[in-house]
Design an enzyme around this catalytic site. Structure first.
Site, PDB file in Angstrom:
ATOM      1  N   TRP A 180      43.178-108.515  41.970  1.00 25.15           N
ATOM      2  CA  TRP A 180      44.411-109.041  42.542  1.00 25.15           C
ATOM      3  C   TRP A 180      44.158-109.451  44.004  1.00 25.15           C
ATOM      4  O   TRP A 180      43.536-108.702  44.767  1.00 25.15           O
ATOM      5  CB  TRP A 180      45.531-107.985  42.480  1.00 25.15           C
ATOM      6  CG  TRP A 180      46.792-108.476  43.113  1.00 25.15           C
ATOM      7  CD1 TRP A 180      47.702-109.319  42.558  1.00 25.15           C
ATOM      8  CD2 TRP A 180      47.249-108.183  44.433  1.00 25.15           C
ATOM      9  NE1 TRP A 180      48.712-109.576  43.454  1.00 25.15           N
ATOM     10  CE2 TRP A 180      48.461-108.893  44.622  1.00 25.15           C
ATOM     11  CE3 TRP A 180      46.764-107.409  45.483  1.00 25.15           C
ATOM     12  CZ2 TRP A 180      49.202-108.840  45.798  1.00 25.15           C
ATOM     13  CZ3 TRP A 180      47.496-107.362  46.661  1.00 25.15           C
ATOM     14  CH2 TRP A 180      48.695-108.066  46.808  1.00 25.15           C
ATOM     15  N   ASP A 348      61.472-113.449  41.216  1.00 25.06           N
ATOM     16  CA  ASP A 348      61.804-112.185  40.567  1.00 25.06           C
ATOM     17  C   ASP A 348      63.046-111.530  41.188  1.00 25.06           C
ATOM     18  O   ASP A 348      63.267-111.627  42.396  1.00 25.06           O
ATOM     19  CB  ASP A 348      60.584-111.260  40.773  1.00 25.06           C
ATOM     20  CG  ASP A 348      60.576-110.082  39.851  1.00 25.06           C
ATOM     21  OD1 ASP A 348      61.563-109.883  39.125  1.00 25.06           O
ATOM     22  OD2 ASP A 348      59.570-109.346  39.873  1.00 25.06           O
ATOM     23  N   ARG A 427      51.904-101.799  36.735  1.00 22.24           N
ATOM     24  CA  ARG A 427      53.096-102.234  37.494  1.00 22.24           C
ATOM     25  C   ARG A 427      54.384-101.756  36.818  1.00 22.24           C
ATOM     26  O   ARG A 427      55.334-102.529  36.644  1.00 22.24           O
ATOM     27  CB  ARG A 427      53.109-103.751  37.660  1.00 22.24           C
ATOM     28  CG  ARG A 427      53.878-104.199  38.910  1.00 22.24           C
ATOM     29  CD  ARG A 427      54.205-105.669  38.900  1.00 22.24           C
ATOM     30  NE  ARG A 427      54.723-106.096  40.186  1.00 22.24           N
ATOM     31  CZ  ARG A 427      55.526-107.127  40.380  1.00 22.24           C
ATOM     32  NH1 ARG A 427      55.927-107.860  39.376  1.00 22.24           N
ATOM     33  NH2 ARG A 427      55.939-107.441  41.580  1.00 22.24           N
ATOM     34  N   LYS A 461      58.642-120.713  36.588  1.00 19.95           N
ATOM     35  CA  LYS A 461      57.406-119.997  36.935  1.00 19.95           C
ATOM     36  C   LYS A 461      57.273-118.864  35.927  1.00 19.95           C
ATOM     37  O   LYS A 461      58.138-117.986  35.867  1.00 19.95           O
ATOM     38  CB  LYS A 461      57.521-119.454  38.363  1.00 19.95           C
ATOM     39  CG  LYS A 461      56.374-118.548  38.805  1.00 19.95           C
ATOM     40  CD  LYS A 461      56.584-118.110  40.259  1.00 19.95           C
ATOM     41  CE  LYS A 461      55.507-117.177  40.760  1.00 19.95           C
ATOM     42  NZ  LYS A 461      55.760-116.710  42.140  1.00 19.95           N
ATOM     43  N   TRP A 462      56.214-118.879  35.127  1.00 20.92           N
ATOM     44  CA  TRP A 462      56.011-117.915  34.029  1.00 20.92           C
ATOM     45  C   TRP A 462      54.958-116.922  34.475  1.00 20.92           C
ATOM     46  O   TRP A 462      53.788-117.242  34.571  1.00 20.92           O
ATOM     47  CB  TRP A 462      55.564-118.678  32.790  1.00 20.92           C
ATOM     48  CG  TRP A 462      55.354-117.877  31.544  1.00 20.92           C
ATOM     49  CD1 TRP A 462      54.584-116.771  31.398  1.00 20.92           C
ATOM     50  CD2 TRP A 462      55.906-118.148  30.249  1.00 20.92           C
ATOM     51  NE1 TRP A 462      54.621-116.328  30.098  1.00 20.92           N
ATOM     52  CE2 TRP A 462      55.416-117.159  29.375  1.00 20.92           C
ATOM     53  CE3 TRP A 462      56.766-119.131  29.733  1.00 20.92           C
ATOM     54  CZ2 TRP A 462      55.761-117.135  28.016  1.00 20.92           C
ATOM     55  CZ3 TRP A 462      57.097-119.102  28.391  1.00 20.92           C
ATOM     56  CH2 TRP A 462      56.607-118.114  27.548  1.00 20.92           C
ATOM     57  N   ASP A 463      55.400-115.695  34.704  1.00 24.33           N
ATOM     58  CA  ASP A 463      54.515-114.676  35.258  1.00 24.33           C
ATOM     59  C   ASP A 463      54.043-113.718  34.150  1.00 24.33           C
ATOM     60  O   ASP A 463      54.631-113.671  33.065  1.00 24.33           O
ATOM     61  CB  ASP A 463      55.294-113.888  36.328  1.00 24.33           C
ATOM     62  CG  ASP A 463      54.402-113.295  37.403  1.00 24.33           C
ATOM     63  OD1 ASP A 463      53.184-113.243  37.203  1.00 24.33           O
ATOM     64  OD2 ASP A 463      54.944-112.867  38.453  1.00 24.33           O
ATOM     65  N   CYS A 464      53.023-112.954  34.429  1.00 27.73           N
ATOM     66  CA  CYS A 464      52.469-111.993  33.464  1.00 27.73           C
ATOM     67  C   CYS A 464      51.675-110.978  34.279  1.00 27.73           C
ATOM     68  O   CYS A 464      50.556-111.259  34.689  1.00 27.73           O
ATOM     69  CB  CYS A 464      51.571-112.753  32.493  1.00 27.73           C
ATOM     70  SG  CYS A 464      50.467-111.706  31.538  1.00 27.73           S
ATOM     71  N   ASN A 465      52.279-109.832  34.559  1.00 29.23           N
ATOM     72  CA  ASN A 465      51.676-108.928  35.541  1.00 29.23           C
ATOM     73  C   ASN A 465      50.912-107.736  34.982  1.00 29.23           C
ATOM     74  O   ASN A 465      50.301-107.003  35.747  1.00 29.23           O
ATOM     75  CB  ASN A 465      52.765-108.408  36.488  1.00 29.23           C
ATOM     76  CG  ASN A 465      53.152-109.455  37.516  1.00 29.23           C
ATOM     77  OD1 ASN A 465      52.415-109.707  38.454  1.00 29.23           O
ATOM     78  ND2 ASN A 465      54.289-110.107  37.318  1.00 29.23           N
ATOM     79  N   CYS A 510      51.467-118.281  35.990  1.00 26.24           N
ATOM     80  CA  CYS A 510      51.191-117.286  37.022  1.00 26.24           C
ATOM     81  C   CYS A 510      50.892-115.974  36.308  1.00 26.24           C
ATOM     82  O   CYS A 510      51.441-115.694  35.255  1.00 26.24           O
ATOM     83  CB  CYS A 510      52.436-117.150  37.903  1.00 26.24           C
ATOM     84  SG  CYS A 510      52.359-115.803  39.092  1.00 26.24           S
ATOM     85  N   ASP A 532      47.948-114.393  44.659  1.00 22.98           N
ATOM     86  CA  ASP A 532      49.015-113.946  45.559  1.00 22.98           C
ATOM     87  C   ASP A 532      48.511-113.924  46.988  1.00 22.98           C
ATOM     88  O   ASP A 532      49.293-113.780  47.928  1.00 22.98           O
ATOM     89  CB  ASP A 532      49.498-112.551  45.159  1.00 22.98           C
ATOM     90  CG  ASP A 532      50.529-112.608  44.043  1.00 22.98           C
ATOM     91  OD1 ASP A 532      50.960-113.725  43.681  1.00 22.98           O
ATOM     92  OD2 ASP A 532      50.910-111.547  43.524  1.00 22.98           O
TER      93      ASP A 532
HETATM   94  C1  DGJ Z   1      53.498-111.764  40.893  1.00 22.70           C
HETATM   95  C2  DGJ Z   1      53.420-113.188  41.325  1.00 22.70           C
HETATM   96  O1  DGJ Z   1      52.082-113.576  41.492  1.00 22.70           O
HETATM   97  C3  DGJ Z   1      54.220-113.373  42.611  1.00 22.70           C
HETATM   98  O2  DGJ Z   1      54.107-114.692  43.062  1.00 22.70           O
HETATM   99  C4  DGJ Z   1      55.659-113.006  42.343  1.00 22.70           C
HETATM  100  O3  DGJ Z   1      56.254-113.912  41.476  1.00 22.70           O
HETATM  101  C5  DGJ Z   1      55.746-111.589  41.795  1.00 22.70           C
HETATM  102  N1  DGJ Z   1      54.878-111.397  40.680  1.00 22.70           N
HETATM  103  C6  DGJ Z   1      57.147-111.259  41.396  1.00 22.70           C
HETATM  104  O4  DGJ Z   1      57.248-110.026  40.822  1.00 22.70           O
END
Ligand code: DGJ
Length: 719
Positions: A180, A348, A427, A461-465, A510, A532
């Protein structure tokens, strides 16, 4: 056009040519198919048939060139495919049966080679889709059998390449690792004998630690303009594995595909298993040429709307995090207009009621507007944005769930987790089971619901953490080893449905930064979030490395408050891609704001060159005080050169001219420094200067980077 080859006792040679390159497949006396050549195409095609005579063939020395190495029979190298037949036997032998070549259009051809096991009703078809002008190949395989029962695919690669050994410097692998905020850390080293593997077992967010993209240089590490280099990458957003095996005769075998770790696949009779594509290009003229080929291919054939336009934007993630309400957003919408960008992107924190999303520990899965923050809903924000003359976009992370959510309580069986182990979070969240069609419907419904309720919504913006821990799918029952594969195919099903209904709407890929950037996913997206880490000094390096594979139009670069660089540096770095902002506009001084506004006007005039032009990396940030990179329009009438000081110590700077590339030597260019900070003078000394392309490419221009000019943007226009 369709040419059919016949199974014959005599040797079959299949050259697959693109504009500059050739792959040559050839059968041996036992009808095994070998890849005997990958390199620059020969002037005399008749000579392809004789290539293999120059090399030692498969024999007791263990040197083999299988085009798709089976295991458990006569091939002894790392297999591309390993199976357990229905009768429990693990031996596979593949022999050539036939091939067809068809022309899809003027540029694209498809070679399909069929191979069968003489002892089992088991078939593999190898697909080579070639893009002639771009010198790009996508290769995959389709596996099928008609045995009496289930066959287990223990390993099932997409492609198996063989590069011939040479007498000089061997093979050099350039690979990437990261984490990250530290994406795209390159390493380049000579391959030694044995097997080197790069892989991922993370499930989702698959290239958080390693990427499937790589470069193999032959003889010595290729430079930007010199050397033989092969670029490759999996078009797959899940676990991957790439083996590089250097054999006893110094040939290199590359086997690329889905990672088979904990992923054996059970195949019923008559059912086809199609692997994802492995993508590659080759150049005799260094990494610059290879990456321009990939970029041009991606714009034309892979990413959504690659030749089209993109929206500049103001994002609120770093300016508000989860802490916002309607009145704060009303101010940000005004700021969006004031700044002069096209769209406001709400990040978010906008959803969840019984479990409000006020932090990253709750709410994921409950995609209803939070009534306290947004009592009038998204639709009123979309309208308000329109009233301000800007568009509206929104963040989602629809593959995930927080245990603190209504969704988790309603559908525990939709969540990937082991039934008999404590939950393990990344997370504070878990991954939804996209192998399950009902979950696919749910995820599609999140996107579709947003667009149906808000037809003017202009961007997602489609995120996946999170990664997948404790992989288990309640849906897959006995086929647990399918989970990693079916997850990704489930994700692609959803994305296909989204694209069928919303073909062109901009979507940003993302994944907690750049944890999932690959062409498997990018065929559904218009752009990606590289990292990020938006400290522009770091971004020079990160964006530089991404540029070997991805065109600038896909790289979302935002100006934020990370790092210590002045606003000019931050804006100039964001400009070498798809520009956006994530700062508090109200905190900018008058001159900072007016700088941003005029830079956006410059960007407007130049974005076509940056997004669709040819990119040339001129001076690497790894080796120089300043990095230089330029973009040239197709007709060579316009160009822009970005120069960033990355080593800001006493006396550092650009002391010698940087030679430009890609210009027309016979054209005269007016060179002008743009993005000047209010009150600052140009490094050129004068307003503008004129030079021939000949001068600029042979002598160069000194961009004048120093502690006083940490970033310099030069615009070139043919006169
Ligand atoms: C991770 C993304 O990379 C950030 O830009 C942001 O959208 C956060 N998630 C939001 O939780």
């Amino acid at each position: 056009m369709l040419f059919a080859g016949r199974a014959a006792a005599q040797q079959v040679t299949i050259p697959v040519e693109t504009q500059h390159n050739a792959i040559v497949l050839q059968t041996d006396a036992e009808k095994h198919l070998n890849m005997v050549y990958l390199g620059a195409k020969l002037a005399n095609t008749a000579e392809y048939a004789g290539i293999s005579k120059m090399y030692k063939q498969a024999d007791d020395s263990g040197v083999q060139n299988d085009a798709y190495t089976p295991s458990g029979s006569a091939s002894l190298g790392e297999p591309a495919i390993t199976v357990t037949h229905a009768d429990g036997n693990k031996s596979l032998n593949l022999t050539y049966v036939s091939h067809t070549v068809s022309k899809v259009d003027d540029d694209i051809s498809l070679l399909v080679v069929t191979m069968k096991d003489p002892a089992y009703d088991f078939e593999v078809k190898l697909y080579y889709k070639t893009y002639f002008k771009e010198d790009v190949t996508e290769q995959w395989s389709v596996i099928k059998h008609n045995e009496k029962g289930i066959v287990t695919l223990d390993k099932y690669a997409s492609a198996n390449l063989n590069l011939k050994g040479n007498t000089t410097g061997g093979f050099w692998l350039k690979q990437y690792h990261g984490n990250w905020a530290m994406e795209m850390q390159p390493e380049e080293a000579r391959l030694t004998h044995g097997i080197k593997t790069i892989d991922s077992k993370l499930g989702t967010r698959a290239n958080l630690y390693e990427h499937s993209m790589f470069a193999i240089s032959m003889d010595k590490p290729a430079t930007e303009d010199e050397g033989k280099v092969l670029y490759g990458a999996m078009e797959w957003s899940g676990n991957f594995r790439i083996d590089f095996e250097l054999d006893v005769a110094n040939n290199l075998k590359i086997i690329a595909g889905i990672n088979n770790a904990a992923s054996e696949y059970h195949l019923k009779p008559g059912v086809e298993f199609t692997t994802p594509a492995f993508l590659y290009t080759y150049s005799d003229h260094g990494k610059g040429d290879a990456s321009r080929k990939l970029q041009s291919w991606a714009r034309q054939y892979k990413i959504v709307d690659g030749n089209g336009s993109r929206l500049t934007l103001l994002n609120n993630w770093e300016s508000t995090y989860f802490d916002f309400n309607e009145s704060k957003l009303a101010g940000l919408l005004k700021d969006t207009k004031k700044l002069g960008v096209d769209l406001f992107l709400l990040d978010d924190g906008w959803f969840g009621n019984s479990h409000p999303r006020n932090g990253d520990n709750a709410g994921l899965g409950d995609w209803q507007e939070n009534k306290q923050k947004l009592p009038n809903g998204i639709s009123s924000l979309v309208k308000e944005a329109q009233a301000n003359g800007v568009k509206f976009g929104i963040w989602i992370e629809p593959e995930m769930v927080n245990p603190a959510s209504d969704l988790y309580k309603a559908h525990p069986d939709w969540v990937i987790k082991q039934p008999n182990r404590p939950e393990k979070y990344f997370r504070n969240q878990l991954v939804l089971d996209l192998a399950n069609p009902k979950v696919q419907d749910f995820v599609f419904g999140v996107v579709d619901g947003l667009f149906t309720k808000n037809p003017d919504l202009a961007y997602i913006k489609w995120d996946c953490n999170a990664v997948i821990y404790n992989a288990y799918s309640a849906y897959l029952k006995k086929d647990q080893s399918h989970i990693y594969v079916d997850y990704v195919n489930g994700l692609y099903n959803v994305l296909k449905r989204v694209r069928a209904k919303y073909p062109k709407v901009p979507l940003m890929l993302c994944s907690g930064g750049g944890g999932r950037v690959d062409y498997g996913a990018l065929q559904y997206f218009t752009e990606f979030w590289p990292s990020d880490n938006t400290d522009p000094l770091e971004r020079v390096f990160i964006q530089w490395e991404y540029s070997f594979f991805y065109p600038a139009i896909t790289s979302s670069n935002h100006v934020t408050d990370w790092g210590k660089q002045p606003i000019k540096f931050r804006v100039d770095v964001a400009m070498m891609g798809k520009m956006g902002f994530d700062i508090v506009i109200g905190k900018l001084s008058e001159s900072e704001l007016s700088f941003c506004q005029s830079a956006l006007k410059n960007y407007d005039a130049l974005k076509d060159v940056i997004w669709h032009g040819d990119q040339y990396r001129l001076a690497s940030p790894w080796d120089n005080d300043a990095a230089s990179i330029m973009y040239v329009s197709d007709d060579k009438s316009k160009a822009v050169m970005f120069n960033y000081l990355v080593n800001n110590r006493y006396g550092s700077g650009t002391k010698v001219p940087v030679r430009l590339k890609g210009l027309d030597p016979n054209k005269k260019y007016r060179v002008k420094e743009i993005n000047l900070y209010p009150g600052a003078g140009s490094v050129l000394g004068k307003e503008d200067l004129t030079f021939t392309g000949d001068f600029l490419m042979n002598v160069g221009i000194n961009p004048g980077n120093s502690a006083y000019h940490t970033s310099v943007v030069l615009q070139l226009e043919a006169i």
